[in-house]
Design an enzyme around this catalytic site. Sequence first.
Site, mmCIF file in Angstrom:
data_model
loop_
_atom_site.group_PDB
_atom_site.id
_atom_site.type_symbol
_atom_site.label_atom_id
_atom_site.label_comp_id
_atom_site.label_asym_id
_atom_site.label_seq_id
_atom_site.Cartn_x
_atom_site.Cartn_y
_atom_site.Cartn_z
ATOM 1 N N CYS A 2 0.848 -1.180 0.000
ATOM 2 C CA CYS A 2 0.000 0.000 0.000
ATOM 3 C C CYS A 2 0.880 1.226 0.000
ATOM 4 O O CYS A 2 2.082 1.141 0.235
ATOM 5 C CB CYS A 2 -0.908 0.013 1.233
ATOM 6 S SG CYS A 2 -1.832 -1.511 1.489
ATOM 7 N N ARG A 27 1.528 1.106 -5.992
ATOM 8 C CA ARG A 27 1.685 0.211 -4.850
ATOM 9 C C ARG A 27 0.357 -0.399 -4.412
ATOM 10 O O ARG A 27 0.329 -1.287 -3.546
ATOM 11 C CB ARG A 27 2.288 0.979 -3.670
ATOM 12 C CG ARG A 27 3.642 1.572 -3.945
ATOM 13 C CD ARG A 27 4.147 2.348 -2.744
ATOM 14 N NE ARG A 27 4.444 1.453 -1.635
ATOM 15 C CZ ARG A 27 5.639 0.926 -1.400
ATOM 16 N NH1 ARG A 27 6.645 1.201 -2.196
ATOM 17 N NH2 ARG A 27 5.841 0.137 -0.378
ATOM 18 N N TRP A 73 -3.857 -1.942 -1.497
ATOM 19 C CA TRP A 73 -3.919 -3.230 -2.177
ATOM 20 C C TRP A 73 -4.375 -4.226 -1.130
ATOM 21 O O TRP A 73 -3.699 -4.431 -0.123
ATOM 22 C CB TRP A 73 -2.551 -3.606 -2.747
ATOM 23 C CG TRP A 73 -2.526 -4.880 -3.531
ATOM 24 C CD1 TRP A 73 -2.853 -5.042 -4.838
ATOM 25 C CD2 TRP A 73 -2.141 -6.175 -3.047
ATOM 26 N NE1 TRP A 73 -2.689 -6.357 -5.207
ATOM 27 C CE2 TRP A 73 -2.255 -7.087 -4.129
ATOM 28 C CE3 TRP A 73 -1.703 -6.666 -1.814
ATOM 29 C CZ2 TRP A 73 -1.959 -8.429 -4.016
ATOM 30 C CZ3 TRP A 73 -1.412 -8.022 -1.696
ATOM 31 C CH2 TRP A 73 -1.539 -8.875 -2.789
ATOM 32 N N ASN A 97 0.548 0.202 6.149
ATOM 33 C CA ASN A 97 1.038 -0.692 5.102
ATOM 34 C C ASN A 97 1.700 -1.878 5.782
ATOM 35 O O ASN A 97 2.482 -1.705 6.712
ATOM 36 C CB ASN A 97 2.059 0.055 4.217
ATOM 37 C CG ASN A 97 2.686 -0.853 3.170
ATOM 38 O OD1 ASN A 97 2.137 -1.878 2.824
ATOM 39 N ND2 ASN A 97 3.849 -0.455 2.676
ATOM 40 N N GLY A 98 1.389 -3.096 5.333
ATOM 41 C CA GLY A 98 1.987 -4.290 5.917
ATOM 42 C C GLY A 98 0.924 -5.256 6.403
ATOM 43 O O GLY A 98 -0.267 -5.116 6.104
ATOM 44 N N GLU A 481 9.863 -15.228 -18.716
ATOM 45 C CA GLU A 481 9.593 -13.817 -18.475
ATOM 46 C C GLU A 481 8.587 -13.274 -19.481
ATOM 47 O O GLU A 481 7.707 -12.480 -19.132
ATOM 48 C CB GLU A 481 10.909 -13.025 -18.537
ATOM 49 C CG GLU A 481 10.757 -11.521 -18.387
ATOM 50 C CD GLU A 481 10.206 -11.078 -17.041
ATOM 51 O OE1 GLU A 481 9.849 -9.887 -16.915
ATOM 52 O OE2 GLU A 481 10.114 -11.914 -16.098
ATOM 53 N N LYS A 485 4.979 -11.613 -18.485
ATOM 54 C CA LYS A 485 4.558 -10.268 -18.908
ATOM 55 C C LYS A 485 3.191 -10.321 -19.596
ATOM 56 O O LYS A 485 2.331 -9.481 -19.352
ATOM 57 C CB LYS A 485 5.588 -9.655 -19.861
ATOM 58 C CG LYS A 485 6.849 -9.187 -19.183
ATOM 59 C CD LYS A 485 6.571 -7.970 -18.317
ATOM 60 C CE LYS A 485 7.627 -7.848 -17.234
ATOM 61 N NZ LYS A 485 7.481 -8.793 -16.129
ATOM 62 N N GLU A 488 0.450 -10.988 -17.023
ATOM 63 C CA GLU A 488 0.314 -9.888 -16.069
ATOM 64 C C GLU A 488 -0.562 -8.762 -16.599
ATOM 65 O O GLU A 488 -1.414 -8.245 -15.874
ATOM 66 C CB GLU A 488 1.704 -9.296 -15.752
ATOM 67 C CG GLU A 488 2.482 -10.009 -14.679
ATOM 68 C CD GLU A 488 3.794 -9.301 -14.399
ATOM 69 O OE1 GLU A 488 4.108 -9.094 -13.222
ATOM 70 O OE2 GLU A 488 4.515 -8.955 -15.356
ATOM 71 N N HIS A 504 6.967 -33.788 -24.184
ATOM 72 C CA HIS A 504 6.702 -34.505 -22.944
ATOM 73 C C HIS A 504 5.424 -34.032 -22.259
ATOM 74 O O HIS A 504 5.276 -34.196 -21.050
ATOM 75 C CB HIS A 504 7.896 -34.373 -21.995
ATOM 76 C CG HIS A 504 9.147 -35.017 -22.507
ATOM 77 N ND1 HIS A 504 9.273 -36.371 -22.670
ATOM 78 C CD2 HIS A 504 10.308 -34.460 -22.931
ATOM 79 C CE1 HIS A 504 10.469 -36.647 -23.151
ATOM 80 N NE2 HIS A 504 11.118 -35.491 -23.330
ATOM 81 N N LYS A 603 2.964 -3.191 -7.186
ATOM 82 C CA LYS A 603 4.366 -3.132 -7.572
ATOM 83 C C LYS A 603 5.308 -3.663 -6.507
ATOM 84 O O LYS A 603 6.092 -4.563 -6.738
ATOM 85 C CB LYS A 603 4.724 -1.682 -7.923
ATOM 86 C CG LYS A 603 6.157 -1.490 -8.390
ATOM 87 C CD LYS A 603 6.379 -2.124 -9.738
ATOM 88 C CE LYS A 603 7.747 -1.853 -10.287
ATOM 89 N NZ LYS A 603 7.969 -2.577 -11.546
#
Length: 608
Positions: A2, A27, A73, A97-98, A481, A485, A488, A504, A603
């Site tokens: 946050c 955030r 968030w 935050n946390g 990656e 992306k 996301e 396989h 983020k």
Amino acid sequence: MCGIVTAIATGNVVPVLLEGLRKLEYRGYDSAGLAVLAGGLKRLRSTGRVAELAALAEAKELRASLGIAHTRWATHGGPSERNAHPHISGGLAVVHNGIIENFEAIKEALEMRGYRFESETDTEAIAHLVHAKLESGADLFEAVRLATNELVGAYAIGVIAEAEPERVIVARRGSPLLLGVGEDGMYAASDTAALLQVTRNVIYLEDGDLAELRVDAYRIVRPDGTPVERDVHVSSLSADAVELGQYRHYMQKEIFEQPQALASTLELIAGGGSISPQLFGSQAADVFGGVRRVLVLACGTSYHAGLVARYWLESVAKVPCTVEIASEYRYRDSVPDPDTLVVVISQSGETADTLAALKHAKSLGMTRTLAICNVPESAIVREAALRFITRAGPEIGVASTKAFTTQLAALALLTLALAKLAGRLPEAEEGRYLIALRHLPVAVQKVLELEPQIEAWAQRFAAKHHALFLGRGRHWPIAMEGALKLKEISYIHAEAYAAGELKHGPLALVDRDMPVIAIAPADELLEKLKSNLQEVRARGGELYVFADAGSEIAESEGVHILPMPEHYGMLSPVLHVVSLQLLSYHAALVKGTDVDKPRNLAKSVTVE
């Protein structure tokens, strides 16, 4: 994950709080709120983005010289107005935050004392706990100190009280928080970017610090009340660095900033004729000496950087390397080795899982530690013995781009430094690597010029629901990656496989509705990759191939080729990932998603 902003100043702080939240919205962005003292305690909250909160504040013509603000968030409780911060108890308000791990026990004790909880959050327990300390006779500063000493977990908090309108109290443990020393007031925020509008003079609070902010003064104490001094730093970050400028999105801006970010990160070798361990700190030669293996700990995109580095370290430096997801490492039995170099990688330097993994490794006796990070004063940097600061500049878009490529640059330097220290880097070979590294920003710029062709590809398969990415060797993590992306920011389900694994299992998924994106560098595994691509075509799959010059893969029906500007040897992953970043970005544009703020993500991951 946050964002917090607090302010006490001679003028109206509401615009400062709102602008600060806009800068911190990366955030967290499922709700936002603020509380100010203006003829009493006034609170505004809204679900959704900061713009909605700003509209509410404007409609109410809100003005105040003291306040706290928050963008959220969700962790405890879903996105809703009642769960949005600030939370109130009596005449005080708290932003946080946390995660408070013992909040249920605190809540139960407070309910027995008659406190009523209206939200599902752990933060409300902090508000009531501080209020309970006030009721016991403590002033606001002491009440916050006593309350935080009872909290277990991570927090950064800001507190104001109706009865004490001359100060704001802030505290941190495990979550980032810094102070801003302005000409007309004092401020605090989760990130420097939120404070550039009012000051560049910042103080980085240490874990456990508690601070009182007044208009023209501040004081900082430790959890036991002992006063401490913290240095004031002048931030080198400019306000322009966190503005969009000519770009549509921060992600696009940050993709195109990569040549400069790489040049800045590699500046230390721009004029030098050799690679030195001193790149990683004055004690690096001692720390690196006697290293028998490397352990990389990271999460998400940074984990993929570590996977690429494993190939480099083992092939060039001949050092065994293990790469672990940080959130898994500390919860399994492992075999510690004091001769292991522990490398932690984090964009923010506040990634909770990575920080916890680093501390766990040190507790096992592995004290040879190196942090590769983009934020000099972050917790992970302070915890490690050595540091390499990537100079990517602020990265606002949730999907990491320039942080990743600068991490790869740092890991390439680490590979060469370890190889040289072990006597495995001949002078002529060292010279060739140095030339390649110095040319890397130019090579990336050439990839960026492929944007029109990549945009056309994105138009063709953005309507698909699934995608498969293939790579081999050091390009397999780049395929991972690329898939990350795409999922996301476009919400297209994407998976990545080492191309040899196709037969396989994943080959069962291939049909004309499953686009397959392949990375085809002109390296020793190219012929093997061509065979894997034939397996796709034989099942009717449609191929999109990023092919190096000299790969000799012909375009045909169902096989689309985008020629890369040049083959770049060991550093080829840096070039190929840029093309995949552009592909994901333009696919998201076609789908109309929120590129910079994808759903359910934030983020800086400061919670476990």
